[in-house]
Design an enzyme around this catalytic site. Structure first.
Site, short mmCIF file in Angstrom:
data_model
loop_
_atom_site.label_atom_id
_atom_site.label_comp_id
_atom_site.label_asym_id
_atom_site.label_seq_id
_atom_site.Cartn_x
_atom_site.Cartn_y
_atom_site.Cartn_z
CB THR A 1 0.03 2.20 -4.69
OG1 THR A 1 -1.00 1.22 -4.66
CG2 THR A 1 0.39 2.53 -6.13
CG ASN B 1 -3.68 -9.15 -3.87
OD1 ASN B 1 -2.57 -9.54 -4.19
ND2 ASN B 1 -4.52 -8.60 -4.73
CD GLN C 1 -4.28 -8.22 1.38
OE1 GLN C 1 -4.88 -8.50 2.43
NE2 GLN C 1 -4.80 -7.36 0.51
CB SER D 1 -1.77 -0.37 2.83
OG SER D 1 -2.67 0.64 2.51
CB THR E 1 2.67 18.78 5.46
OG1 THR E 1 3.34 19.98 5.04
CG2 THR E 1 2.23 18.92 6.91
CB CYS F 1 -6.50 -3.59 -5.26
SG CYS F 1 -6.40 -5.07 -4.30
#
Ligand code: PLP
Length: 383
Positions: free
Chosen positions: A71, A151, A181, A201, A239, A325
């Site tokens: 995202t 998806n 996907q 992801s 970080t 999702c």
């Protein structure tokens, strides 16, 4: 018994990824920006993670920018590209198949800036209407964003063809693909699609949640929306999530080594469930053509999928109705709507999504349960 057939929503973290994360948290826990040895250790872990993610994708390590999730990758790529492109163009093209992390970003940008936003329709088979795309060709196109694998249906989209068409009409246009996907499953790289940006992801390939990546083609530059300490070559400050990166790398290495075997296995499971359901139950059909081996979307007419989903859950089987999702939005699936399904059909659609951890025994048990539960639930359906 627990059968997890919701791998397009998220996956179980594999042992290799969990071990890599644990080691990065408890042993190589330094800040990669620190100049001492603990920092260098962490930096080394991060470098390996970057190389492994890049290798699975067939891109260069320096083209990978780590983020917190796909995202975020979609947000950064799309807003950076649109803001840059608005200096010379006025049209953005996407499809009705996209994930909300693309659609909502573009809608939001449109509410702040003045540009034309074109949504390419879907055909009945889940593929984008390429004739419609042709009609919108102009040298004012700033960006095309087309996902590689949907998806909900698993449809593999003709990204390369669309990007070629757009770049021919508008050579300065950017191209983005949401490859969440597709990554680790199709063996297709962003370079093969001809895109400038692509998002992935970790949690879809057995790494933990909270780590994603954006591919930015060498030589392409956009401004970031995240400012701070200048990490990730000043593109994504903050970080670095070293444990997440280590795990993402380990999961990518495993996915690369096992891809062929995994695809063979998921294809067998998909074929078995699909053939058994279609031949033994009336009023069922699958959604989407040219699909990946790990996603199967079936419409069971004459019932509400939510009821079936919970009946399966009660028997230890976990699946999804529509897109997990976006389950915060209980409206009918926009993708199935765009494919022309009627509301009752959309309401009866379930997504089964597989991973290399699934077995044929699980598939056989699931079919047995479906053959028992579907007729029972249909008896009480009021339409
Ligand atoms: N794009 C697609 C196609 C997805 O399936 C998902 C998640 O389900 C996302 C984007 C969002 O990914 P993330 O959960 O990493 O933000």
């Amino acid at each position: 018994m627990e059968i997890y057939f919701d791998n397009a929503a998220t996956t179980m973290v594999c042992k290799e990824a969990a071990d890599a994360a644990l080691s990065a948290m408890t042993m190589e826990y330094g800040n990669p920006s620190s100049l001492h040895n603990k920092g260098l250790e962490a930096e080394k872990i991060m470098r390996r993670g970057r190389e492994s993610v890049a290798a699975l994708w067939g891109v260069k390590a320096e083209e990978i920018y780590f983020t917190s999730c796909a995202t975020e990758s979609n947000n950064l790529a799309l807003s950076g590209a649109v803001k840059k492109g608005l200096k010379w163009g006025d049209t953005v093209i996407t499809t009705k198949a996209e994930h909300p992390s693309v659609l909502e970003v573009l809608e939001n940008l449109k509410s702040e800036h003045n540009f034309k936003l074109i949504y390419i329709d879907l055909l009945k088979n889940g593929q984008p209407d390429m004739d419609m795309l042709k009609k919108y060709m102009s040298e004012k196109i700033i960006l095309i964003s087309m996902m590689h694998v949907n998806n909900e249906t698993g449809c593999i989209m003709p990204v390369r063809e669309a990007v070629n068409m757009v770049k021919k009409a508008s050579p300065r246009a950017f191209a983005h693909s949401d490859m969440v996907q597709s990554y680790g499953k199709t063996g297709v790289s962003p370079a093969m699609l001809g895109v400038d940006f692509a998002s992935v992801s970790g949690h879809k390939i057995h790494a933990p949640k909270g780590i994603g990546a954006l591919y930015i083609k060498n030589g392409v530059s956009i401004k970031t929306g995240i400012f701070g300490g200048g990490q990730e070559k000043n593109f994504r400050s903050g970080t670095e999530n070293v444990p997440g990166i280590a795990a993402f790398g380990a999961a990518s290495e495993k996915a690369m080594a096992e891809r062929e075997e995994t695809n063979k296995k998921t294809a067998e499971i998909k074929k078995y469930i699909s053939n058994s359901v279609l031949s033994c139950l009336d009023g069922c059909f699958t959604n989407g053509e040219s699909t990946v081996s790990n996603i199967l979307n079936i419409t069971f007419t004459g019932l509400r999928s939510e009821i079936l989903l919970h009946s399966l859950e009660a028997r230890g089987i976990f699946v999804s109705s529509g897109s997990a999702c976006s389950s915060n939005h209980p409206s009918p699936s926009k993708v199935l709507t765009a494919m022309g399904l009627k509301n009752g059909e959309i309401d009866g659609s379930l997504r089964f999504s597989f991973s290399g951890y699934n077995t044929m025994d699980e598939a056989k048990y699931t079919v047995k349960v479906l053959l028992e539960e579907v007729p029972k639930i249909r008896k009480f359906y009021r339409g």
